[in-house]
Enzyme design. Structure first.
Site, mmCIF file in Angstrom:
data_model
loop_
_atom_site.group_PDB
_atom_site.id
_atom_site.type_symbol
_atom_site.label_atom_id
_atom_site.label_comp_id
_atom_site.label_asym_id
_atom_site.label_seq_id
_atom_site.Cartn_x
_atom_site.Cartn_y
_atom_site.Cartn_z
ATOM 1 N N ASP A 8 0.882 -1.160 0.000
ATOM 2 C CA ASP A 8 0.000 0.000 0.000
ATOM 3 C C ASP A 8 0.934 1.228 0.000
ATOM 4 O O ASP A 8 2.133 1.091 0.262
ATOM 5 C CB ASP A 8 -0.866 -0.053 1.268
ATOM 6 N N LEU A 9 0.401 2.399 -0.299
ATOM 7 C CA LEU A 9 1.289 3.581 -0.341
ATOM 8 C C LEU A 9 1.158 4.462 0.915
ATOM 9 O O LEU A 9 2.050 4.481 1.765
ATOM 10 C CB LEU A 9 0.991 4.407 -1.599
ATOM 11 N N ASP A 10 0.003 5.139 1.022
ATOM 12 C CA ASP A 10 -0.197 6.063 2.147
ATOM 13 C C ASP A 10 -0.231 5.290 3.458
ATOM 14 O O ASP A 10 -1.069 4.409 3.640
ATOM 15 C CB ASP A 10 -1.540 6.809 1.991
ATOM 16 N N THR A 16 1.478 10.172 3.995
ATOM 17 C CA THR A 16 0.764 11.267 3.327
ATOM 18 C C THR A 16 -0.565 11.573 4.007
ATOM 19 O O THR A 16 -1.220 12.551 3.648
ATOM 20 C CB THR A 16 0.551 10.940 1.837
ATOM 21 N N LYS A 44 -8.575 6.687 5.960
ATOM 22 C CA LYS A 44 -7.396 5.939 5.497
ATOM 23 C C LYS A 44 -7.810 4.798 4.564
ATOM 24 O O LYS A 44 -8.686 4.004 4.912
ATOM 25 C CB LYS A 44 -6.624 5.370 6.689
ATOM 26 N N SER A 113 -2.575 0.708 -4.300
ATOM 27 C CA SER A 113 -3.012 1.893 -3.545
ATOM 28 C C SER A 113 -4.343 2.425 -4.064
ATOM 29 O O SER A 113 -4.644 2.310 -5.253
ATOM 30 C CB SER A 113 -1.934 2.979 -3.682
ATOM 31 N N ALA A 114 -5.102 3.044 -3.162
ATOM 32 C CA ALA A 114 -6.369 3.675 -3.554
ATOM 33 C C ALA A 114 -6.132 5.052 -4.175
ATOM 34 O O ALA A 114 -7.029 5.635 -4.776
ATOM 35 C CB ALA A 114 -7.263 3.821 -2.329
ATOM 36 N N LYS A 144 -11.031 -0.481 -1.778
ATOM 37 C CA LYS A 144 -10.873 -1.358 -0.618
ATOM 38 C C LYS A 144 -12.081 -1.122 0.308
ATOM 39 O O LYS A 144 -12.509 0.028 0.413
ATOM 40 C CB LYS A 144 -9.576 -1.009 0.146
ATOM 41 N N GLU A 168 -0.225 -3.320 4.569
ATOM 42 C CA GLU A 168 -1.336 -2.362 4.617
ATOM 43 C C GLU A 168 -1.481 -1.691 5.977
ATOM 44 O O GLU A 168 -1.247 -2.325 6.994
ATOM 45 C CB GLU A 168 -2.647 -3.128 4.359
ATOM 46 N N ASP A 169 -1.878 -0.424 5.961
ATOM 47 C CA ASP A 169 -2.091 0.264 7.247
ATOM 48 C C ASP A 169 -3.563 0.474 7.572
ATOM 49 O O ASP A 169 -3.882 0.924 8.670
ATOM 50 C CB ASP A 169 -1.396 1.630 7.249
HETATM 51 P P1 B16 Z 1 -6.105 10.431 -3.688
HETATM 52 P P2 B16 Z 1 -3.575 4.236 0.096
HETATM 53 C C1 B16 Z 1 -5.365 6.245 0.015
HETATM 54 O O1 B16 Z 1 -4.093 5.732 -0.272
HETATM 55 C C2 B16 Z 1 -5.360 7.080 1.295
HETATM 56 O O2 B16 Z 1 -5.094 6.264 2.415
HETATM 57 C C3 B16 Z 1 -6.693 7.760 1.474
HETATM 58 O O3 B16 Z 1 -6.696 8.572 2.634
HETATM 59 C C4 B16 Z 1 -6.991 8.605 0.227
HETATM 60 O O4 B16 Z 1 -8.265 9.231 0.333
HETATM 61 C C5 B16 Z 1 -6.955 7.707 -1.017
HETATM 62 O O5 B16 Z 1 -5.677 7.080 -1.084
HETATM 63 C C6 B16 Z 1 -7.208 8.477 -2.288
HETATM 64 O O6 B16 Z 1 -6.149 9.359 -2.503
HETATM 65 O O7 B16 Z 1 -7.004 11.558 -3.310
HETATM 66 O O8 B16 Z 1 -4.650 10.801 -3.767
HETATM 67 O O9 B16 Z 1 -6.585 9.729 -4.936
HETATM 68 O O10 B16 Z 1 -3.483 4.184 1.587
HETATM 69 O O11 B16 Z 1 -4.555 3.263 -0.496
HETATM 70 O O12 B16 Z 1 -2.221 4.195 -0.579
HETATM 71 MG MG MG Z 2 -2.795 3.191 3.367
#
Ligand code: B16
Ligand code: MG
Length: 217
Positions: A8-10, A16, A44, A113-114, A144, A168-169
């Site tokens: 996962d990224l964030d 972030t 998240k 990542s989302a 997710k 994953e967090d």
């Molecule tokens: P964006 P992950 C997710 O990333 C974040 O945890 C979540 O807070 C955020 O709303 C989502 O990405 C969308 O991000 O606005 O940059 O498209 O944890 O799945 O890497």
């Molecule tokens: Mg995350």
């Protein structure tokens, strides 16, 4: 054996969430909605659309579709301002060490990542070239806890889902990994990530013996 390691990224590679918080907070204030750090926790792993829907729900607000799109664009512009300041120093501790260990062992490395900004962020922190496959918010229809993002990453790596391991967090992300029939490794607090197969506070607690066991399982 070649396993697929999906990150996962964030919250896993970089923190972030603090930038998402600042950007959502500013936006919430502009429409008179109170938005706390605790509420940010609930965003998240949640997509941008779903995040704004939740904020509006918390504030009991109904807005038109065009205003919804405008607010999403405003939030993202603000968020990108923070992303633009990022560099390698923002990679979370020992992430690079684990990545390099797995690459040396010729394992499959993917991002799941989302975020629709995932590619930009990976480039800013100079990690883009380490990933054999990248699946992000631009590539999936279902967010997710739906397993689509991780199943697509496994497919891109050409590795069966049962031979994949997810870092994953978020609770939603752990559920997605479990539904995908993958080994789920929570990064964060075990009280929150109870459904994960393993939980570590961060990558400094993940040693080479543990990684070798995952590879040879
Ligand atoms: P964006 P992950 C997710 O990333 C974040 O945890 C979540 O807070 C955020 O709303 C989502 O990405 C969308 O991000 O606005 O940059 O498209 O944890 O799945 O890497
Ligand atoms: Mg995350």
């Amino acid at each position: 054996m070649k396993k697929g390691f999906i990150f996962d990224l964030d919250g896993v590679i970089v923190d972030t969430a603090k930038y998402h918080y600042l950007a959502w907070k500013k936006l919430a204030q502009s429409i008179d909605v109170h938005f706390s750090e605790a509420e940010n926790e609930q965003l998240k792993g949640v997509s941008r659309v779903k995040s704004l829907e939740k904020i509006l729900e918390w504030g009991n607000k109904t807005i038109s579709e065009s205003d919804f799109m405008k607010l999403m664009a405003l939030k993202n512009d603000d968020y990108l301002g923070y992303i633009n300041t990022m560099n390698e120093s923002e990679i979370l501790p020992d992430v690079l060490k684990v990545l390099k260990f797995l690459i040396e062992k010729e394992q499959g490395i993917a991002l799941g990542s989302a975020s629709k900004n995932a590619r930009t962020i990976l480039k800013k922190v100079n990690l883009f070239h380490h990933f054999e496959a990248i699946v992000d918010g631009n590539d999936v229809v279902k967010g997710k806890p739906n397993p689509e993002v991780f199943l697509s990453a496994a497919k891109a790596l050409n590795i069966n889902p049962e031979h994949c391991i997810v870092f994953e967090d978020s609770v939603a992300g752990i559920q997605a990994a479990n539904t995908a029939n993958m080994i789920s490794i929570g990064i964060g607090e075990s009280s929150v990530l109870q459904e994960a197969d393993f939980v570590f506070a961060d990558f400094t607690h993940i040693n080479s013996q543990f990684l070798n066991e995952l590879i040879n399982k």
